[in-house]
Design a protein around this motif. Structure first.
Motif, PDB file in Angstrom:
ATOM      1  N   GLN A  21       0.824  -1.212   0.000  1.00  0.00           N
ATOM      2  CA  GLN A  21       0.000   0.000   0.000  1.00  0.00           C
ATOM      3  C   GLN A  21       0.855   1.258   0.000  1.00  0.00           C
ATOM      4  O   GLN A  21       0.340   2.350  -0.198  1.00  0.00           O
ATOM      5  N   GLY A  22       2.129   1.104   0.257  1.00  0.00           N
ATOM      6  CA  GLY A  22       3.019   2.257   0.310  1.00  0.00           C
ATOM      7  C   GLY A  22       4.146   2.001   1.284  1.00  0.00           C
ATOM      8  O   GLY A  22       4.345   0.891   1.770  1.00  0.00           O
ATOM      9  N   GLY A  23       4.880   3.047   1.571  1.00  0.00           N
ATOM     10  CA  GLY A  23       5.985   2.940   2.506  1.00  0.00           C
ATOM     11  C   GLY A  23       6.211   4.283   3.172  1.00  0.00           C
ATOM     12  O   GLY A  23       5.761   5.318   2.685  1.00  0.00           O
ATOM     13  N   ARG A  24       6.907   4.245   4.315  1.00  0.00           N
ATOM     14  CA  ARG A  24       7.274   5.489   4.985  1.00  0.00           C
ATOM     15  C   ARG A  24       8.377   5.220   5.998  1.00  0.00           C
ATOM     16  O   ARG A  24       8.646   4.078   6.362  1.00  0.00           O
ATOM     17  N   PHE A  25       8.992   6.318   6.438  1.00  0.00           N
ATOM     18  CA  PHE A  25      10.046   6.228   7.431  1.00  0.00           C
ATOM     19  C   PHE A  25       9.465   6.257   8.839  1.00  0.00           C
ATOM     20  O   PHE A  25       8.509   6.986   9.113  1.00  0.00           O
ATOM     21  N   PHE A  26      10.075   5.466   9.727  1.00  0.00           N
ATOM     22  CA  PHE A  26       9.715   5.410  11.140  1.00  0.00           C
ATOM     23  C   PHE A  26      10.962   5.668  11.981  1.00  0.00           C
ATOM     24  O   PHE A  26      12.024   5.153  11.673  1.00  0.00           O
ATOM     25  N   THR A  27      10.802   6.410  13.065  1.00  0.00           N
ATOM     26  CA  THR A  27      11.867   6.551  14.051  1.00  0.00           C
ATOM     27  C   THR A  27      11.765   5.386  15.038  1.00  0.00           C
ATOM     28  O   THR A  27      10.760   4.654  15.048  1.00  0.00           O
ATOM     29  N   ARG A  28      12.754   5.228  15.888  1.00  0.00           N
ATOM     30  CA  ARG A  28      12.694   4.190  16.917  1.00  0.00           C
ATOM     31  C   ARG A  28      11.453   4.396  17.795  1.00  0.00           C
ATOM     32  O   ARG A  28      10.773   3.438  18.164  1.00  0.00           O
ATOM     33  N   GLU A  29      11.174   5.639  18.140  1.00  0.00           N
ATOM     34  CA  GLU A  29      10.009   5.943  18.978  1.00  0.00           C
ATOM     35  C   GLU A  29       8.705   5.552  18.269  1.00  0.00           C
ATOM     36  O   GLU A  29       7.802   5.020  18.894  1.00  0.00           O
ATOM     37  N   ASN A  30       8.623   5.804  16.952  1.00  0.00           N
ATOM     38  CA  ASN A  30       7.449   5.379  16.179  1.00  0.00           C
ATOM     39  C   ASN A  30       7.286   3.864  16.248  1.00  0.00           C
ATOM     40  O   ASN A  30       6.180   3.350  16.410  1.00  0.00           O
ATOM     41  N   VAL A  31       8.412   3.158  16.104  1.00  0.00           N
ATOM     42  CA  VAL A  31       8.383   1.693  16.113  1.00  0.00           C
ATOM     43  C   VAL A  31       7.881   1.185  17.467  1.00  0.00           C
ATOM     44  O   VAL A  31       7.062   0.262  17.532  1.00  0.00           O
ATOM     45  N   GLU A  32       8.358   1.794  18.537  1.00  0.00           N
ATOM     46  CA  GLU A  32       7.942   1.370  19.880  1.00  0.00           C
ATOM     47  C   GLU A  32       6.442   1.513  20.079  1.00  0.00           C
ATOM     48  O   GLU A  32       5.804   0.675  20.712  1.00  0.00           O
ATOM     49  N   LYS A  33       5.842   2.570  19.522  1.00  0.00           N
ATOM     50  CA  LYS A  33       4.440   2.898  19.789  1.00  0.00           C
ATOM     51  C   LYS A  33       3.442   2.328  18.785  1.00  0.00           C
ATOM     52  O   LYS A  33       2.273   2.169  19.106  1.00  0.00           O
ATOM     53  N   ASP A  34       3.879   2.031  17.560  1.00  0.00           N
ATOM     54  CA  ASP A  34       2.939   1.665  16.497  1.00  0.00           C
ATOM     55  C   ASP A  34       2.541   0.199  16.578  1.00  0.00           C
ATOM     56  O   ASP A  34       3.354  -0.693  16.357  1.00  0.00           O
ATOM     57  N   ALA A  35       1.271  -0.048  16.862  1.00  0.00           N
ATOM     58  CA  ALA A  35       0.760  -1.414  16.993  1.00  0.00           C
ATOM     59  C   ALA A  35       0.629  -2.115  15.647  1.00  0.00           C
ATOM     60  O   ALA A  35       0.482  -3.337  15.600  1.00  0.00           O
ATOM     61  N   LYS A  36       0.690  -1.374  14.541  1.00  0.00           N
ATOM     62  CA  LYS A  36       0.543  -1.973  13.208  1.00  0.00           C
ATOM     63  C   LYS A  36       1.880  -2.438  12.618  1.00  0.00           C
ATOM     64  O   LYS A  36       1.909  -2.977  11.523  1.00  0.00           O
ATOM     65  N   ILE A  37       2.983  -2.222  13.342  1.00  0.00           N
ATOM     66  CA  ILE A  37       4.257  -2.794  12.918  1.00  0.00           C
ATOM     67  C   ILE A  37       4.298  -4.212  13.475  1.00  0.00           C
ATOM     68  O   ILE A  37       4.046  -4.429  14.664  1.00  0.00           O
ATOM     69  N   ILE A  38       4.591  -5.176  12.618  1.00  0.00           N
ATOM     70  CA  ILE A  38       4.603  -6.574  13.039  1.00  0.00           C
ATOM     71  C   ILE A  38       5.503  -6.710  14.262  1.00  0.00           C
ATOM     72  O   ILE A  38       6.669  -6.303  14.233  1.00  0.00           O
ATOM     73  N   SER A  39       4.960  -7.262  15.340  1.00  0.00           N
ATOM     74  CA  SER A  39       5.675  -7.287  16.625  1.00  0.00           C
ATOM     75  C   SER A  39       7.038  -7.981  16.531  1.00  0.00           C
ATOM     76  O   SER A  39       8.007  -7.515  17.113  1.00  0.00           O
ATOM     77  N   GLU A  40       7.113  -9.080  15.766  1.00  0.00           N
ATOM     78  CA  GLU A  40       8.390  -9.785  15.642  1.00  0.00           C
ATOM     79  C   GLU A  40       9.420  -8.992  14.845  1.00  0.00           C
ATOM     80  O   GLU A  40      10.608  -9.271  14.911  1.00  0.00           O
ATOM     81  N   ASP A  41       8.972  -8.007  14.076  1.00  0.00           N
ATOM     82  CA  ASP A  41       9.896  -7.174  13.300  1.00  0.00           C
ATOM     83  C   ASP A  41      10.514  -6.070  14.153  1.00  0.00           C
ATOM     84  O   ASP A  41      11.480  -5.435  13.738  1.00  0.00           O
ATOM     85  N   LYS A  42       9.966  -5.841  15.319  1.00  0.00           N
ATOM     86  CA  LYS A  42      10.512  -4.775  16.165  1.00  0.00           C
ATOM     87  C   LYS A  42      11.901  -5.125  16.693  1.00  0.00           C
ATOM     88  O   LYS A  42      12.763  -4.243  16.766  1.00  0.00           O
ATOM     89  N   LYS A  43      12.158  -6.383  17.017  1.00  0.00           N
ATOM     90  CA  LYS A  43      13.478  -6.750  17.535  1.00  0.00           C
ATOM     91  C   LYS A  43      14.586  -6.449  16.531  1.00  0.00           C
ATOM     92  O   LYS A  43      15.576  -5.800  16.898  1.00  0.00           O
ATOM     93  N   PRO A  44      14.483  -6.889  15.263  1.00  0.00           N
ATOM     94  CA  PRO A  44      15.552  -6.513  14.333  1.00  0.00           C
ATOM     95  C   PRO A  44      15.680  -5.001  14.144  1.00  0.00           C
ATOM     96  O   PRO A  44      16.786  -4.489  13.982  1.00  0.00           O
ATOM     97  N   LEU A  45      14.569  -4.274  14.192  1.00  0.00           N
ATOM     98  CA  LEU A  45      14.645  -2.818  14.078  1.00  0.00           C
ATOM     99  C   LEU A  45      15.398  -2.217  15.267  1.00  0.00           C
ATOM    100  O   LEU A  45      16.253  -1.341  15.094  1.00  0.00           O
ATOM    101  N   PHE A  46      15.110  -2.705  16.474  1.00  0.00           N
ATOM    102  CA  PHE A  46      15.830  -2.219  17.663  1.00  0.00           C
ATOM    103  C   PHE A  46      17.295  -2.639  17.615  1.00  0.00           C
ATOM    104  O   PHE A  46      18.179  -1.865  17.985  1.00  0.00           O
ATOM    105  N   ASP A  47      17.552  -3.870  17.157  1.00  0.00           N
ATOM    106  CA  ASP A  47      18.943  -4.325  17.030  1.00  0.00           C
ATOM    107  C   ASP A  47      19.715  -3.439  16.056  1.00  0.00           C
ATOM    108  O   ASP A  47      20.859  -3.063  16.322  1.00  0.00           O
ATOM    109  N   LEU A  48      19.083  -3.095  14.934  1.00  0.00           N
ATOM    110  CA  LEU A  48      19.744  -2.237  13.960  1.00  0.00           C
ATOM    111  C   LEU A  48      19.952  -0.834  14.540  1.00  0.00           C
ATOM    112  O   LEU A  48      21.031  -0.257  14.379  1.00  0.00           O
TER     113      LEU A  48
END
Length: 142
Positions: free
Chosen positions: A105-132
């Protein structure tokens, strides 16, 4: 654990105003896995492809963008379970003007804070994002 699918995924990132931002894909509402959620670019590894070959093919298919340089973050597993080979690449501030989104449907940039708060980001994908985010922060501090 029986793996459902092997995937090669990309996290494009940029550094803006003293923080990192990660570009994610807004999955289709009809996607077989995780519909209408935010996730990584990329997809399934086909036949005897290496994860790197699949990544280059998938990024070209999804973004019409030639991926030249990338690094391996690690192998992660989700609840399906899928085996995900996660790669990352630094992109320029005008990345969204360089790509043509062909799948999702599209794409956009997220900050770490966005990732922490957004429930629509796949939960298992948050760990690699935090690791990165942690890895990149250490690289900047060094």
């Amino acid at each position: 654990m029986k793996i459902i699918k092997r995937k090669a995924n990309l996290i494009p990132y940029r550094f803006v105003e003293n923080h990192f931002e990660f570009h994610l894909s807004h999955r289709s509402k009809t996607a077989k896995q995780y519909p209408d959620n935010w996730s990584f670019w990329g997809g399934g590894i086909e036949g005897d492809e290496t994860p790197e070959q699949a990544l280059i093919r998938e990024v070209q298919e999804e973004l019409n963008w030639k991926l030249n340089k990338f690094e391996f973050l690690g192998t992660y597993y989700d609840s399906m379970p899928n085996e995900k080979f996660i790669f990352f690449t630094k992109v320029s501030d005008d990345f969204e003007k360089q790509i043509e989104i062909r799948e999702s449907q599209g794409g956009r940039f997220f900050t770490r804070e966005n990732v922490e708060k957004d429930a629509k980001i796949i939960s298992e994908d948050k760990k690699p994002l935090f690791d990165l985010a942690d890895l990149l922060t250490k690289m900047v501090v060094s």
